[in-house]
Write an enzyme that holds these catalytic residues in place. Sequence first.
Site, PDB file in Angstrom:
ATOM      1  N   ASP A  67       0.812  -1.101   0.368  1.00  0.00           N
ATOM      2  CA  ASP A  67       0.236  -0.504   0.351  1.00  0.00           C
ATOM      3  C   ASP A  67       0.405   1.012   0.168  1.00  0.00           C
ATOM      4  O   ASP A  67       2.117   1.011   1.126  1.00  0.00           O
ATOM      5  CB  ASP A  67      -1.152  -0.097   1.415  1.00  0.00           C
ATOM      6  CG  ASP A  67      -0.677  -0.052   2.705  1.00  0.00           C
ATOM      7  OD1 ASP A  67      -0.114   0.849   3.318  1.00  0.00           O
ATOM      8  OD2 ASP A  67      -0.330  -1.009   3.332  1.00  0.00           O
ATOM      9  N   GLU A 154      -8.806   4.667  11.744  1.00  0.00           N
ATOM     10  CA  GLU A 154      -8.200   4.874  12.557  1.00  0.00           C
ATOM     11  C   GLU A 154      -8.031   5.885  13.450  1.00  0.00           C
ATOM     12  O   GLU A 154      -8.941   6.767  13.233  1.00  0.00           O
ATOM     13  CB  GLU A 154      -6.187   4.761  12.122  1.00  0.00           C
ATOM     14  CG  GLU A 154      -6.233   3.998  11.106  1.00  0.00           C
ATOM     15  CD  GLU A 154      -5.136   3.535  10.954  1.00  0.00           C
ATOM     16  OE1 GLU A 154      -4.430   3.869  10.936  1.00  0.00           O
ATOM     17  OE2 GLU A 154      -4.477   4.493   9.030  1.00  0.00           O
TER      18      GLU A 154
END
Length: 269
Positions: A67, A154
Amino acid sequence: MRPLILSLCLVLAACGGPRGPAAHAPDARPAAAIPAGQVTAPNFADADPVDGWNGRPPQAYPVHGLDVSKFQRSIDWELARANGVNFVFIKATEGGDRVDEMFKDHWRGAGRAGVARGAYHFFYHCRPAIEQARWFFRHVPRTPGMLPPVLDMEWTPFSPTCTIRRTPEEIRRDAEIFIRAVTQHYGQRPILYTSIDFFEDNQMWKVQGAEFWLRAVAKHPKDLYDGHPWTFWQYTSTGLVPGVGGKVDVNVFAGSAEGWAGWLAARAP
């Protein structure tokens, strides 16, 4: 997978340099044209490797990928593909007003090299989920063969504008709003990325309608997430990959090479 702020450089792949003389990418296989969908074995190193994994180590999984975001400014995608990068999730958007400045370059480069590519959105806890989904739609094209979109949720304790911690019920409600909107727009169910603290604090296993991509850089996900099923595992943020400048997040797919082909076919929009 972190907001675009300097305070989180300790976990972002491109922040900092190699640790010692052994911290360098391995000798590269030469770049070559590789058909889309063909699995290439990983030829990676790690600047901060784990000494031992309790359970199946990431090296035992055949399908690896990355990623990336604006912090990976220099990627030779054909070289990375030849050295084991089979897929990539690329940061596209954050909140309702930020676009990653490298998204278009990474998207085009990965596509030309035959790397299976998907886009991810970093969730901002001070903006309605549906607004963020629509912002993602504006910047991520419906591309044939693309991987499912990803919602990255998150805590953001270092954000200069939004450090709130809402209730688990509100968090899960927003996740499901985003998931439903993305499923309708792209014709495939998104993936939910998260870390262990956020997963536990918000009981994210209760979220309906998503596959999971879990972060676990010192233990196997089964040990941290109480055996919760996952499709992708982010096992390091300090990967060293031929073709990629600096450190990078590296991930594995949960199944075999044949399973990867089947998963791609089943998830195609």
